[in-house]
Write a protein that holds these residues in place. Structure first.
Motif, PDB file in Angstrom:
ATOM      1  N   SER A  34       0.829  -1.208   0.000  1.00  0.00           N
ATOM      2  CA  SER A  34       0.000   0.000   0.000  1.00  0.00           C
ATOM      3  C   SER A  34       0.864   1.258   0.000  1.00  0.00           C
ATOM      4  CB  SER A  34      -0.946   0.010   1.205  1.00  0.00           C
ATOM      5  OG  SER A  34      -0.241   0.152   2.427  1.00  0.00           O
ATOM      6  N   GLN A  35       1.976   1.217   0.731  1.00  0.00           N
ATOM      7  CA  GLN A  35       2.878   2.373   0.740  1.00  0.00           C
ATOM      8  C   GLN A  35       3.543   2.559  -0.624  1.00  0.00           C
ATOM      9  OE1 GLN A  35       5.670   1.884   3.998  1.00  0.00           O
ATOM     10  NE2 GLN A  35       4.315   3.002   5.403  1.00  0.00           N
ATOM     11  N   ASN A  36       4.018   1.464  -1.201  1.00  0.00           N
ATOM     12  CA  ASN A  36       4.667   1.556  -2.512  1.00  0.00           C
ATOM     13  C   ASN A  36       3.702   2.056  -3.576  1.00  0.00           C
ATOM     14  OD1 ASN A  36       6.981   0.575  -1.362  1.00  0.00           O
ATOM     15  ND2 ASN A  36       6.908  -1.419  -2.345  1.00  0.00           N
ATOM     16  N   LYS A  37       2.486   1.540  -3.528  1.00  0.00           N
ATOM     17  CA  LYS A  37       1.470   1.941  -4.505  1.00  0.00           C
ATOM     18  C   LYS A  37       1.182   3.430  -4.399  1.00  0.00           C
ATOM     19  CE  LYS A  37      -3.174   0.746  -6.149  1.00  0.00           C
ATOM     20  NZ  LYS A  37      -4.363  -0.121  -5.914  1.00  0.00           N
ATOM     21  N   PHE A  38       1.072   3.919  -3.164  1.00  0.00           N
ATOM     22  CA  PHE A  38       0.815   5.345  -2.958  1.00  0.00           C
ATOM     23  C   PHE A  38       1.971   6.178  -3.507  1.00  0.00           C
ATOM     24  CE2 PHE A  38       1.174   9.312  -0.703  1.00  0.00           C
ATOM     25  CZ  PHE A  38      -0.124   9.791  -0.675  1.00  0.00           C
ATOM     26  N   LEU A  39       3.199   5.803  -3.151  1.00  0.00           N
ATOM     27  CA  LEU A  39       4.366   6.568  -3.599  1.00  0.00           C
ATOM     28  C   LEU A  39       4.522   6.528  -5.117  1.00  0.00           C
ATOM     29  CD1 LEU A  39       7.074   5.712  -0.915  1.00  0.00           C
ATOM     30  CD2 LEU A  39       6.040   7.945  -1.352  1.00  0.00           C
ATOM     31  N   GLU A  40       4.306   5.368  -5.706  1.00  0.00           N
ATOM     32  CA  GLU A  40       4.432   5.241  -7.157  1.00  0.00           C
ATOM     33  C   GLU A  40       3.433   6.144  -7.872  1.00  0.00           C
ATOM     34  OE1 GLU A  40       4.006   1.081  -7.929  1.00  0.00           O
ATOM     35  OE2 GLU A  40       5.731   0.570  -6.672  1.00  0.00           O
ATOM     36  N   SER A  41       2.191   6.134  -7.392  1.00  0.00           N
ATOM     37  CA  SER A  41       1.155   6.965  -8.004  1.00  0.00           C
ATOM     38  C   SER A  41       1.429   8.447  -7.787  1.00  0.00           C
ATOM     39  CB  SER A  41      -0.210   6.596  -7.409  1.00  0.00           C
ATOM     40  OG  SER A  41      -1.217   7.470  -7.882  1.00  0.00           O
ATOM     41  N   THR A  42       1.753   8.813  -6.555  1.00  0.00           N
ATOM     42  CA  THR A  42       1.972  10.222  -6.219  1.00  0.00           C
ATOM     43  C   THR A  42       3.198  10.785  -6.925  1.00  0.00           C
ATOM     44  OG1 THR A  42       0.960   9.908  -4.045  1.00  0.00           O
ATOM     45  CG2 THR A  42       2.344  11.854  -4.329  1.00  0.00           C
ATOM     46  N   GLY A 103      10.430  -3.381   5.147  1.00  0.00           N
ATOM     47  CA  GLY A 103       9.838  -3.009   3.867  1.00  0.00           C
ATOM     48  C   GLY A 103       8.881  -1.839   3.976  1.00  0.00           C
ATOM     49  N   LYS A 104       8.589  -1.403   5.217  1.00  0.00           N
ATOM     50  CA  LYS A 104       7.630  -0.317   5.419  1.00  0.00           C
ATOM     51  C   LYS A 104       8.300   0.928   6.003  1.00  0.00           C
ATOM     52  CE  LYS A 104       4.607  -2.591   7.938  1.00  0.00           C
ATOM     53  NZ  LYS A 104       3.342  -2.882   8.672  1.00  0.00           N
ATOM     54  N   PHE A 105       7.831   2.083   5.554  1.00  0.00           N
ATOM     55  CA  PHE A 105       8.336   3.344   6.090  1.00  0.00           C
ATOM     56  C   PHE A 105       7.614   3.680   7.392  1.00  0.00           C
ATOM     57  CE2 PHE A 105       8.900   3.910   1.414  1.00  0.00           C
ATOM     58  CZ  PHE A 105      10.285   4.004   1.409  1.00  0.00           C
ATOM     59  N   GLN A 110      11.408   9.577   6.375  1.00  0.00           N
ATOM     60  CA  GLN A 110      12.112   8.353   5.985  1.00  0.00           C
ATOM     61  C   GLN A 110      11.837   8.021   4.515  1.00  0.00           C
ATOM     62  OE1 GLN A 110      10.944   4.443   7.664  1.00  0.00           O
ATOM     63  NE2 GLN A 110      13.010   4.365   8.536  1.00  0.00           N
ATOM     64  N   ALA A 111      10.595   8.143   4.099  1.00  0.00           N
ATOM     65  CA  ALA A 111      10.234   7.896   2.699  1.00  0.00           C
ATOM     66  C   ALA A 111      10.905   8.917   1.793  1.00  0.00           C
ATOM     67  CB  ALA A 111       8.717   7.960   2.536  1.00  0.00           C
ATOM     68  N   HIS A 112      10.930  10.158   2.236  1.00  0.00           N
ATOM     69  CA  HIS A 112      11.562  11.241   1.479  1.00  0.00           C
ATOM     70  C   HIS A 112      13.043  10.953   1.265  1.00  0.00           C
ATOM     71  CE1 HIS A 112      12.509  15.846   1.284  1.00  0.00           C
ATOM     72  NE2 HIS A 112      12.631  15.259   0.119  1.00  0.00           N
ATOM     73  N   GLU A 167       5.882  18.137  -2.701  1.00  0.00           N
ATOM     74  CA  GLU A 167       4.955  17.056  -2.371  1.00  0.00           C
ATOM     75  C   GLU A 167       5.236  16.492  -0.982  1.00  0.00           C
ATOM     76  OE1 GLU A 167       2.094  14.316  -2.092  1.00  0.00           O
ATOM     77  OE2 GLU A 167       2.214  15.910  -3.585  1.00  0.00           O
ATOM     78  N   PHE A 168       6.503  16.294  -0.661  1.00  0.00           N
ATOM     79  CA  PHE A 168       6.816  15.752   0.663  1.00  0.00           C
ATOM     80  C   PHE A 168       6.535  16.773   1.769  1.00  0.00           C
ATOM     81  CE2 PHE A 168       9.141  12.371  -1.586  1.00  0.00           C
ATOM     82  CZ  PHE A 168       8.679  11.278  -0.850  1.00  0.00           C
ATOM     83  N   MET A 169       6.681  18.059   1.464  1.00  0.00           N
ATOM     84  CA  MET A 169       6.301  19.086   2.440  1.00  0.00           C
ATOM     85  C   MET A 169       4.794  19.048   2.672  1.00  0.00           C
ATOM     86  SD  MET A 169       8.713  20.664   3.884  1.00  0.00           S
ATOM     87  CE  MET A 169       7.671  21.934   4.617  1.00  0.00           C
ATOM     88  N   THR A 170       4.046  18.828   1.603  1.00  0.00           N
ATOM     89  CA  THR A 170       2.594  18.699   1.708  1.00  0.00           C
ATOM     90  C   THR A 170       2.231  17.485   2.556  1.00  0.00           C
ATOM     91  OG1 THR A 170       2.232  19.734  -0.454  1.00  0.00           O
ATOM     92  CG2 THR A 170       0.438  18.383   0.407  1.00  0.00           C
ATOM     93  N   GLN A 171       2.995  16.397   2.387  1.00  0.00           N
ATOM     94  CA  GLN A 171       2.761  15.191   3.172  1.00  0.00           C
ATOM     95  C   GLN A 171       2.992  15.444   4.659  1.00  0.00           C
ATOM     96  OE1 GLN A 171       1.937  11.752   2.206  1.00  0.00           O
ATOM     97  NE2 GLN A 171       1.104  12.986   0.545  1.00  0.00           N
ATOM     98  N   VAL A 172       4.044  16.197   4.964  1.00  0.00           N
ATOM     99  CA  VAL A 172       4.335  16.534   6.364  1.00  0.00           C
ATOM    100  C   VAL A 172       3.184  17.345   6.957  1.00  0.00           C
ATOM    101  CG1 VAL A 172       5.827  17.906   7.883  1.00  0.00           C
ATOM    102  CG2 VAL A 172       6.849  16.450   6.123  1.00  0.00           C
TER     103      VAL A 172
END
Length: 252
Positions: A34-42, A103-105, A110-112, A167-172
């Motif tokens: 689910s995390q990978n799918k979100f990151l790939e799409s975003t 495998g999970k952030f 960390q993802a950034h 985008e990562f600032m928006t995520q924060v």
């Protein structure tokens, strides 16, 4: 015998509470997929936007339709597939570099960091070169246009980089908002303010759609959803027992 009867009653009551909750829970659990799918799409959308802005900046003499045509040619030459592959590779390389064995952030930062360490910008740059070479060879775009894009490639990569940072600032900020809404919900719950609880709950669910799924955040959201569902199934009765509240939290 009395002890056995008491345990049976507790188990039956727990099962009843679980049945009252489980039918309505729809905040998904956090998985690596689910995390990978979100990151790939975003990231795919962010990079696409960066390419659009970059092309317009380095091809100022072309009208909008011409820029769009060039963008479409680039996409049809395998850019989309190349970027999708680059994003997946960057995520996995970044995880390996950070030593993420689960495998999970655990956090947005960390993802950034993983995405940057995974070489996403270098991969975008390489993909642009590959696609331009293919498009020129197939005469899908002129050599002159290809050279213009090559010369301005740094501007494109910088734009993509800026968009990824944004985008990562928006995520924060989204994470902070969810934390605030969760705090507000707990305050409303303590005050037995059902309308306030529903209002904050809706805000949480809306914000989560735009947020990288993280274990701690999702777990808190599921606790709230379980309690909301339980209250709803009790016809709006907010006077839950300690047992009901604790089990609703455990089911998260």
């Amino acid at each position: 015998m009395e002890i056995e009867l008491e345990e049976n009653n507790i188990n039956q009551n727990n099962n009843k509470i679980e049945n009252e909750i489980e039918n309505d829970v729809n905040i998904n659990s956090v998985t690596e997929e689910s995390q990978n799918k979100f990151l790939e799409s975003t990231l795919g959308k962010v990079i696409n936007t960066g390419i659009d802005i970059g092309l317009r900046a380095i091809l100022p003499d072309l009208v909008e339709t011409q820029v769009i045509d060039i963008k479409n040619v680039i996409m049809n030459q395998g850019f989309k597939e190349g970027i999708n592959s680059a994003i997946k590779s960057a995520i996995e390389i970044g995880k390996s570099a950070l030593g993420i064995v689960t495998g999970k952030f655990d956090s947005i930062s960390q993802a950034h960091t993983a995405v940057k360490k995974g070489g996403i910008l270098d991969a975008v740059s390489t993909t642009v070169d590959t696609v331009l070479k293919s498009a020129t060879k197939n005469k899908a775009i002129s050599k002159n246009t290809s050279n213009l894009i090559k010369r301005g490639k740094n501007a494109i990569i910088n734009t993509v980089s800026n968009k990824i940072e944004e985008e990562f600032m928006t995520q924060v900020k989204s994470t902070e908002k969810v934390g605030k809404y969760i705090s507000n919900w707990n305050e409303c719950f303590n005050k037995k303010d059902i309308e306030g609880m529903q209002r904050e709950y809706k805000k949480i669910k809306t914000q989560l759609k735009e947020l990288l799924p993280l274990e701690n955040t999702i777990q808190e959201a599921r606790k709230i959803e379980n309690i909301q569902t339980l209250i709803q199934n009790k016809n709006g009765n907010i006077n839950l027992t300690e047992e009901e509240i604790e089990l609703a939290k455990k089911l998260a």
